[in-house]
Design a protein around this motif. Structure first.
Motif, mmCIF file in Angstrom:
data_model
loop_
_atom_site.group_PDB
_atom_site.id
_atom_site.type_symbol
_atom_site.label_atom_id
_atom_site.label_comp_id
_atom_site.label_asym_id
_atom_site.label_seq_id
_atom_site.Cartn_x
_atom_site.Cartn_y
_atom_site.Cartn_z
ATOM 1 N N THR A 557 0.659 -1.325 -0.044
ATOM 2 C CA THR A 557 -0.006 -0.059 0.058
ATOM 3 C C THR A 557 0.843 1.143 -0.009
ATOM 4 N N VAL A 558 2.193 1.229 0.340
ATOM 5 C CA VAL A 558 2.965 2.447 0.305
ATOM 6 C C VAL A 558 4.076 2.165 -0.720
ATOM 7 N N PRO A 559 3.973 2.238 -2.157
ATOM 8 C CA PRO A 559 4.883 1.984 -3.019
ATOM 9 C C PRO A 559 6.204 2.767 -2.781
ATOM 10 N N SER A 560 7.526 2.262 -2.689
ATOM 11 C CA SER A 560 8.481 3.179 -2.601
ATOM 12 C C SER A 560 9.775 2.264 -2.797
ATOM 13 N N SER A 561 10.938 2.977 -2.826
ATOM 14 C CA SER A 561 12.170 2.319 -3.291
ATOM 15 C C SER A 561 13.187 3.060 -2.072
ATOM 16 N N PHE A 562 14.387 2.239 -2.021
ATOM 17 C CA PHE A 562 15.415 2.719 -1.135
ATOM 18 C C PHE A 562 16.882 2.377 -1.878
ATOM 19 N N HIS A 563 17.426 3.302 -1.962
ATOM 20 C CA HIS A 563 18.768 3.397 -2.929
ATOM 21 C C HIS A 563 20.083 4.035 -1.790
ATOM 22 N N THR A 564 21.090 3.238 -1.782
ATOM 23 C CA THR A 564 22.016 3.684 -0.921
ATOM 24 C C THR A 564 23.471 4.094 -1.992
ATOM 25 N N TYR A 565 23.935 5.135 -1.600
ATOM 26 C CA TYR A 565 25.436 5.429 -1.995
ATOM 27 C C TYR A 565 26.263 5.596 -0.732
ATOM 28 N N PRO A 566 27.693 6.046 -1.136
ATOM 29 C CA PRO A 566 28.475 6.008 0.029
ATOM 30 C C PRO A 566 28.120 6.818 1.197
ATOM 31 N N ASN A 567 27.667 6.336 2.180
ATOM 32 C CA ASN A 567 26.996 7.024 3.684
ATOM 33 C C ASN A 567 25.891 8.075 3.027
ATOM 34 N N GLY A 568 24.933 7.605 2.249
ATOM 35 C CA GLY A 568 24.059 8.161 1.898
ATOM 36 C C GLY A 568 22.717 7.316 1.530
ATOM 37 N N PHE A 569 21.714 7.948 1.519
ATOM 38 C CA PHE A 569 20.404 7.076 0.956
ATOM 39 C C PHE A 569 19.510 7.962 0.095
ATOM 40 N N LEU A 570 18.734 7.410 -0.721
ATOM 41 C CA LEU A 570 17.879 8.065 -1.482
ATOM 42 C C LEU A 570 16.472 7.251 -1.263
ATOM 43 N N PHE A 571 15.505 7.965 -0.558
ATOM 44 C CA PHE A 571 14.136 7.333 -0.598
ATOM 45 C C PHE A 571 13.271 7.778 -1.490
ATOM 46 N N THR A 572 12.575 7.092 -2.373
ATOM 47 C CA THR A 572 11.343 7.499 -3.049
ATOM 48 C C THR A 572 10.101 6.872 -2.826
ATOM 49 N N ASP A 573 9.168 7.768 -3.026
ATOM 50 C CA ASP A 573 7.488 7.363 -3.068
ATOM 51 C C ASP A 573 6.966 8.099 -3.924
#
Length: 614
Positions: A557-573
């Motif tokens: 019910t909460v479409p999303s994605s989680f991507h990481t890079y060197p000591n960081g993250f990208l959260f998308t919804d």
């Protein structure tokens, strides 16, 4: 001591070190732990244990003879300096360490089913608890055994050292030998370094000895001291990291994002037990794929195939490296921004894995890569994740076209076609995992269609994948075949970091005769969701995948994605994306959003706690 005696001393000490592991350590380990082996121990298996394990034995011999090389140089230049002053206590200290590690490894294996590593030190901080589960007699036998093993190792070296000292002449050496001694020392140290590092693109690691789907044989082959030394450099990087919330708040944020139950609302396949070919495409970012909005002319074959298959248009890679992508694809595990789980070989076996689940349902499982699978522990990962057979560059025909990374994708694809035909003749269903390599830097491929090297290499792999699939369409195997094509990660060629959202966008395609009908699925998802979504289509449970979602289930019910890079993250919804840098503690490039930031932090906290407990 002249130059020849100096060389003989080092070679004798190095050779005794190797012989000790061959004549003492390996036989003792194998004999006392044979009940841990789930397969028949044959002479052929034992010979492969010795052959493959020799690499790690050579590495340790090279480590341990570094001090003797330097000491021998001093003695050669200054004969009055007695070798025994340094090398006798050194032999005793190393002998004690070798005895403790070898006996500890042999004794603990029955309980741990893994090689001894640096984690043993955490138990030794509390010796009362560490030894509470063993009897005094067991402990006494272990200590006595360690003393005997230590004495055998140390005595061998001490005898060699004493013999070298006995042949020392106090008369001055000829000038040429005085000049040659430092050169010989440098050459010996250089040879040792090359043995330790290896001659491949990446340095050696413990998986260089792995050869069997039976873990016991791999563990038998692996030198315990090498595993211990290597593990000291891979300390636990998970414990206590990225804690942002109390347990309840973290759970409240995390749980709605990652449902582990639910049933798919759409049936994508004609069968519950298709044969599966998974193609992990090196660096195939969305910008190269016209089917999901990238350049139209780079991968025309994929674009064409997408019209007849199921195209997931809004999929995000878990990270920026293949070593992070493989656990994401096959284990549903999000990538870590500061380390890689694939380095922690002891933890890998505890991860849920799609190949292992299918193997338990009767599937034959094979992993194929045209390169070196010892790089970044890939062989260990593929075996731990349930592939019963792995095929690497060394196993493929020797006359195939290759570059620095290995055999190019087109000839590997031809080999895969033949393998699919062989597998399809059997009664068992099968999973074959193909990892491509040609679209990796430096992008040198036997193909010339596009002027840009990166785009041209993608086009080359595209032609190889397209040809393979077209050939399979003409065979009876096509009817029951599901082909999953997914990128391992995107490709950033120096673009500014503000395009990270675009960089994380990758294509995923399901095609084959097992596909019910063509469609596009535009739901936001992650690469990690492949495992649960596919298991859902096969009618198999996926609740043991805490980070993989069935994106077709009613609970997603909460479409999303989680991507990481060197000591960081990208959260998308559905509301956008937040690019959060953990070093600065700030969201980057104007994408700040308190809700997305908190969700991303909750995922990180849950992920690292989960990995710490594996």
């Amino acid at each position: 001591m002249n130059i020849l005696n100096y060389l003989i001393l080092i070679l004798a000490m190095w050779s005794w070190c190797v012989l000790f592991f061959w004549l003492i350590q390996k036989p003792v380990f194998g004999f006392l732990n044979k009940k841990s082996c789930t397969a028949t121990i044959t002479p052929q298996a034992i010979s492969r244990v010795y052959l493959k394990g020799a690499v790690s034995d050579f590495i340790i011999a090279s480590y341990l003879t570094a001090i003797p090389i330097l000491t021998g140089l001093v003695h050669t230049l200054y004969p009055s300096f007695d070798l025994r002053w340094v090398l006798t206590p050194y032999s005793i200290i190393i002998g004690i360490a070798v005895g403790l590690i070898c006996i500890g490894d042999t004794g603990l294996y029955a309980f741990w089913q893994s090689k001894i590593d640096a984690s043993v030190f955490s138990y030794l901080r509390h010796p009362k608890g560490a030894f509470a589960s063993v009897s005094y007699s067991y402990l006494a036998i272990a200590i006595l055994s360690a003393c005997i093993v230590a004495a055998i190792f140390a005595c061998g070296w001490i005898l060699i050292i004493s013999e070298a000292q006995r042949h020392t002449l106090l008369a001055p050496l000829p000038t040429w030998q005085l000049a040659a001694a430092p050169i010989l020392c440098i050459l010996l140290l250089g040879c040792g370094f090359l043995i330790i590092r290896g001659l491949k693109i990446r340095p050696n690691n413990p998986s260089v000895v792995y050869f069997s789907p039976i873990p016991f044989f791999n563990h038998w082959a692996l030198n315990p001291i090498y595993n211990m030394i290597y593990s000291l450099g891979t300390r636990n990087e998970f414990k206590g990291r990225f804690v942002a919330f109390d347990d309840k708040e973290c759970s409240d944020l995390f749980t709605p994002l990652f449902p582990t139950d639910g049933s798919p609302q759409t049936k994508l396949l004609n069968t519950d037990r298709p044969n599966i070919l998974t193609i992990v495409w090196e660096s195939f970012g969305g910008k190269f794929c016209g089917a999901i909005g990238g350049k139209a002319d780079v991968t025309p074959e994929f674009n064409r195939l997408a019209e007849d298959g199921i195209l997931f248009t809004n999929c995000r890679a878990s990270s920026f490296r293949t070593d992070r992508a493989l656990p994401a694809i096959f284990c549903g595990l999000p990538a870590q921004p500061t380390t890689s789980i694939i380095r922690y070989t002891r933890k890998l076996a505890n991860l849920p894995a799609l190949p292992a689940d299918l193997r338990d349902k009767g599937y034959d499982t094979v992993a194929v890569h045209g390169g070196d699978l010892t790089i970044m522990h890939k062989s260990d990962f593929y075996l731990s994740s349930g592939h019963t057979r792995i095929v690497a560059q060394k196993d493929l025909p020797k006359n195939l076209d290759e570059d620095k990374w290995g055999i190019h994708d087109a000839p590997v694809a031809d080999w895969v076609y033949d393998e699919v035909m062989r597998l399809s003749e059997k009664r068992n269903p099968w999973l074959l995992s193909l990892q491509t390599l040609s679209s990796h830097e430096p992008f040198t491929v036997p193909y010339n269609r596009l002027p840009d090297p990166a785009e041209n290499s993608m086009a080359y792999t595209d032609s190889a994948v397209g040809s393979l699939i077209d050939r399979l369409k003409q065979t009876p195997a096509w009817k029951n075949l599901l082909i999953v094509v997914v990128a391992d990660h995107g490709l950033n060629l120096g673009e500014v970091s503000s395009i990270r959202d675009s960089f994380s966008h990758i294509p995923m395609l399901w095609t084959g005769g097992a596909v019910k009908e063509p469609m596009k699925i535009d739901t936001i998802m992650s690469q990690t969701d492949l495992a649960a979504t596919l298991l859902g289509q096969l009618g198999l449970p996926h609740s043991h995948y805490p980070f993989s979602r069935d994106i077709l289930a009613d609970t997603y019910t909460v479409p999303s994605s989680f991507h990481t890079y060197p000591n960081g993250f990208l959260f998308t919804d559905s509301s956008g994306f937040t690019d959060f840098d953990n070093d600065s503690g700030m969201a980057l490039y104007g994408s700040a959003d308190a809700n997305r930031e908190r969700r991303g932090k909750a995922i990180l906290q849950t992920l690292f706690r989960y990995l710490d407990k594996l």
